[in-house]
Design an enzyme around this catalytic site. Structure first.
Site, PDB file in Angstrom:
ATOM      1  N   ASP A 157      20.179  19.133  16.110  1.00  0.00           N
ATOM      2  CA  ASP A 157      20.977  18.251  16.874  1.00  0.00           C
ATOM      3  C   ASP A 157      21.780  17.968  15.840  1.00  0.00           C
ATOM      4  O   ASP A 157      22.181  16.585  15.585  1.00  0.00           O
ATOM      5  CB  ASP A 157      20.312  16.995  17.254  1.00  0.00           C
TER       6      ASP A 157
HETATM    7 MG   LIG Z   1      21.154  10.728  16.750  1.00  0.00          MG
END
Ligand SMILES: [Mg+2]
Ligand SMILES: Nc1ncnc2c1ncn2[C@@H]1O[C@H](COP(=O)(O)OP(=O)(O)O)[C@@H](O)[C@H]1O
Length: 231
Positions: A157
């Protein structure tokens, strides 16, 4: 729970995510701590994130886990020691996006070089992510899988807020490792560059890739962005 952990020290809400999760900073005397709080949700697993932080922390700078638990109201929390640096989305770095984009690129390279693929227990490869494709129209992505360029331990991410930058303008660490796993490095690079225009203007994608030390690969970028959107 946050108030219990804070034990009277100041608490500041620093982040809210799209799934209803919140992150609080606790100001201790001389250091900070963070509590990430999340309602139960199939896409959030703070226990798994804690395991990944403990593993990655052997090789690079990520939050040190101080505690982890569940509350009775269908929520969980993860308590970590603060890394003394600002997220790349802080006003200081939004005002200097070129430098910030380079720090993200250099930081991602460092992350990929330090974490050992052969020791990593988790996968973020296409076949393992495919179970999370929701829309049947997107299943076509699995028919045209690009050849893997170079396997690394991906952050999972690598959006702008998850890189921390020190006062010297260099990457000081990474947070938010819940999706960490082995995958082609373009899985991370596609998303790191994708997230620049959500946070900075102009986006400086080429600066990020240059700092990472790689030539743009338009096909893999476009594939991994579509996979990101589909999952
Ligand atoms: Mg984050
Ligand atoms: N240990 C830590 N040290 C420094 N900053 C942190 C730490 N933990 C969280 N943060 C800050 O809180 C923000 C949200 O945490 P994160 O784990 O990314 O939550 P989310 O999964 O909701 O994005 C991060 O972008 C970072 O600014």
């Amino acid at each position: 729970m946050v108030a219990t952990i804070a034990a009277g020290d100041p608490i500041r809400l620093v982040w809210r995510n799209d799934l209803g999760g919140r992150t609080y900073r606790l100001d201790r005397s001389g250091h900070t701590e963070y509590v990430k709080w999340a309602p139960d949700h199939p896409e959030i697993d703070l226990e798994q994130e804690a395991r990944k932080l403990a593993w990655a922390g052997r090789y690079t700078v990520v939050p040190e886990v101080l505690g982890l638990g569940r509350d009775t109201d269908h929520s969980a929390w993860l308590h970590t020691l603060g890394i003394p640096a600002m997220p790349a989305v802080a006003p200081r770095w939004k005002a200097d996006p070129r430098r910030a984009a380079r720090a993200i690129g250099t930081g991602l390279r460092m992350f990929h070089e330090r974490l050992p693929v052969s020791e990593c227990p988790w996968s973020w490869r296409i076949r393992d992510r495919s179970t999370r494709i929701r829309n049947p129209d997107d299943m076509a992505l699995l028919d045209v899988v690009p050849e893997e360029d170079h396997l690394v331990v991906c952050h999972g991410d690598p959006c702008v807020p998850n890189t921390l930058i020190g006062p010297d303008g260099n990457c000081a660490g990474h947070v938010d490792l819940g999706s960490l796993g082995v995958a082609d490095r373009w899985a991370d690079l596609a998303v790191a560059t994708y997230s620049l225009p959500w946070n900075y203007s102009p986006a400086y994608e080429d600066e990020l890739l240059d700092a990472y030390g790689i030539e743009r690969d338009g096909d893999r970028i476009s594939y991994y962005r579509r996979l990101w959107d589909a999952t």
